[in-house]
Design an enzyme around this catalytic site. Sequence first.
Site, PDB file in Angstrom:
ATOM      1  N   ASN A 261       1.544   3.301  10.656  1.00  0.00           N
ATOM      2  CA  ASN A 261       0.765   3.760  11.814  1.00  0.00           C
ATOM      3  C   ASN A 261       1.187   2.895  12.985  1.00  0.00           C
ATOM      4  OD1 ASN A 261      -0.764   1.662  10.137  1.00  0.00           O
ATOM      5  ND2 ASN A 261      -1.777   1.504  12.114  1.00  0.00           N
TER       6      ASN A 261
ATOM      7  N   MET B 126      -1.867  -7.329   6.715  1.00  0.00           N
ATOM      8  CA  MET B 126      -2.895  -8.192   6.117  1.00  0.00           C
ATOM      9  C   MET B 126      -2.401  -8.903   4.866  1.00  0.00           C
ATOM     10  SD  MET B 126      -5.925  -5.370   6.451  1.00  0.00           S
ATOM     11  CE  MET B 126      -6.094  -4.357   7.937  1.00  0.00           C
ATOM     12  N   SER B 127      -1.098  -9.059   4.755  1.00  0.00           N
ATOM     13  CA  SER B 127      -0.567  -9.687   3.526  1.00  0.00           C
ATOM     14  C   SER B 127       0.695 -10.475   3.851  1.00  0.00           C
ATOM     15  CB  SER B 127      -0.246  -8.595   2.495  1.00  0.00           C
ATOM     16  OG  SER B 127       0.829  -7.784   2.954  1.00  0.00           O
TER      17      SER B 127
ATOM     18  N   ALA C 223       2.614  -2.391   3.925  1.00  0.00           N
ATOM     19  CA  ALA C 223       2.354  -1.401   4.961  1.00  0.00           C
ATOM     20  C   ALA C 223       1.930  -2.176   6.199  1.00  0.00           C
ATOM     21  CB  ALA C 223       1.235  -0.467   4.519  1.00  0.00           C
TER      22      ALA C 223
ATOM     23  N   SER D 267       0.832  -1.211   0.000  1.00  0.00           N
ATOM     24  CA  SER D 267       0.000   0.000   0.000  1.00  0.00           C
ATOM     25  C   SER D 267       0.861   1.254   0.000  1.00  0.00           C
ATOM     26  CB  SER D 267      -0.886   0.049   1.249  1.00  0.00           C
ATOM     27  OG  SER D 267      -1.786  -1.012   1.247  1.00  0.00           O
TER      28      SER D 267
ATOM     29  N   HIS E  95      -7.198   3.966   6.550  1.00  0.00           N
ATOM     30  CA  HIS E  95      -6.469   3.625   5.327  1.00  0.00           C
ATOM     31  C   HIS E  95      -5.748   4.836   4.746  1.00  0.00           C
ATOM     32  CE1 HIS E  95      -5.346   1.150   1.987  1.00  0.00           C
ATOM     33  NE2 HIS E  95      -6.052   1.817   1.100  1.00  0.00           N
TER      34      HIS E  95
ATOM     35  N   HIS F 156      -3.795   0.503  -4.818  1.00  0.00           N
ATOM     36  CA  HIS F 156      -3.175  -0.646  -5.476  1.00  0.00           C
ATOM     37  C   HIS F 156      -3.541  -0.637  -6.961  1.00  0.00           C
ATOM     38  CE1 HIS F 156      -1.640  -3.172  -2.112  1.00  0.00           C
ATOM     39  NE2 HIS F 156      -2.513  -2.481  -1.419  1.00  0.00           N
TER      40      HIS F 156
ATOM     41  N   TYR G  77      -8.897 -10.450   2.264  1.00  0.00           N
ATOM     42  CA  TYR G  77     -10.122  -9.770   2.724  1.00  0.00           C
ATOM     43  C   TYR G  77     -10.986  -9.273   1.572  1.00  0.00           C
ATOM     44  CZ  TYR G  77      -7.374  -5.451   2.083  1.00  0.00           C
ATOM     45  OH  TYR G  77      -6.596  -4.463   1.565  1.00  0.00           O
ATOM     46  N   GLU G  78     -10.430  -9.278   0.348  1.00  0.00           N
ATOM     47  CA  GLU G  78     -11.237  -8.857  -0.798  1.00  0.00           C
ATOM     48  C   GLU G  78     -12.209  -9.954  -1.234  1.00  0.00           C
ATOM     49  OE1 GLU G  78      -8.912  -6.462  -3.852  1.00  0.00           O
ATOM     50  OE2 GLU G  78      -7.297  -7.079  -2.508  1.00  0.00           O
TER      51      GLU G  78
ATOM     52  N   HIS H  25      -5.781  -9.121  -1.822  1.00  0.00           N
ATOM     53  CA  HIS H  25      -5.775  -9.557  -0.431  1.00  0.00           C
ATOM     54  C   HIS H  25      -6.894 -10.560  -0.174  1.00  0.00           C
ATOM     55  CE1 HIS H  25      -3.904  -5.555  -0.513  1.00  0.00           C
ATOM     56  NE2 HIS H  25      -3.201  -5.939   0.531  1.00  0.00           N
TER      57      HIS H  25
HETATM   58  N1  HPA Z   1      -3.047  -3.279  11.091  1.00  0.00           N
HETATM   59  C1  HPA Z   1      -3.140  -4.182  10.112  1.00  0.00           C
HETATM   60  N2  HPA Z   1      -2.698  -3.940   8.876  1.00  0.00           N
HETATM   61  C2  HPA Z   1      -2.149  -2.748   8.624  1.00  0.00           C
HETATM   62  C3  HPA Z   1      -2.025  -1.771   9.604  1.00  0.00           C
HETATM   63  C4  HPA Z   1      -2.499  -2.056  10.908  1.00  0.00           C
HETATM   64  O1  HPA Z   1      -2.438  -1.228  11.851  1.00  0.00           O
HETATM   65  N3  HPA Z   1      -1.428  -0.701   9.029  1.00  0.00           N
HETATM   66  C5  HPA Z   1      -1.195  -1.033   7.741  1.00  0.00           C
HETATM   67  N4  HPA Z   1      -1.629  -2.270   7.496  1.00  0.00           N
END
Ligand code: HPA
Length: 281
Positions: free
Chosen positions: A239, A215-216, A114, A31, A253, A62, A86-87, A84
């Site tokens: 973050n 998440m990847s 990310a 990301s 996001h 993406h 989750y998609e 992903h």
């Molecule tokens: N959690 C999960 N996936 C992420 C995060 C997060 O805080 N930041 C970027 N991808």
Amino acid sequence: MRYSQEDYTRAVEVIRSRTTLTPKIGIVLGSGLGPLADAVESAVAVPYADIPGFPLSTVQGHAGRLVIGHLVGQPVLVQQGRTHFYEGYDMEQVTFAIRLMRELGVETVILTNAAGGINTNFDVGDIMLIVDHINFVGMAGHNPLIGPNDERIGPRFVGMAQAYDRQWAALARRVAKEQNITLREGVYAGLAGPFFETPAEIRMLRTCGADAVGMSTVHETLVARHGGMRVLAFSSITNMGIDKLDTDQEANHLEVLEAGKAIVPRMTALLRGVLAEMAHA
Ligand code: HPA
């Protein structure tokens, strides 16, 4: 989705019809890191929509194409935009690109993502070298190796004690030092998302030994290792995981994309340095 060898062969044929280059290094951009693909020279871009079997990325930030060309003299294939779990795609679909890289002759995969920081020594904007992972989703039975095993690709039971290549990790540390780039390192926890974690989940992950969460990546590493490819991986800490209830903060996001953008110049410098060194390793 069960892909057959013919499915991969059909996808390989499309790519080979566009370029004669045999990529040796596959790079997956996370990301906000999409602009890295712009640095590829004499690039041939193949949109996912042109590749039979390729799942289309639905997430903002993406793009959906493979960019094949040279980066610092190395033949590379860059996956600009990942799909992903989750998609709604299954694990075989979200790792289609990694298997495809292997079919095309890729020997090393560089994964970027990310991630949320869990280690309290980390700051937003840090780059973390992934030295190990916890595949929560995979351990629960959602992983691309479930199902009949094709011995031509890899063994039924895959050792994951050396998932992240130690020689490439050492090289990355060296390059970061030479370039004065602070390189954190740690354990990446792979979750399904698409929700960001609760404070209790962040504290649990910390207790489990995770330094970052995303998440990847973990299922991609699994498929790469199964197929005998070497893996080097980096997280951009976009973050910090929120570990307390007494705050109004929420992860979102947009901040992930913004922080990712800010990391691009450093991540680009690091990857270029790594690629240059890989040529002599
Ligand atoms: N959690 C999960 N996936 C992420 C995060 C997060 O805080 N930041 C970027 N991808």
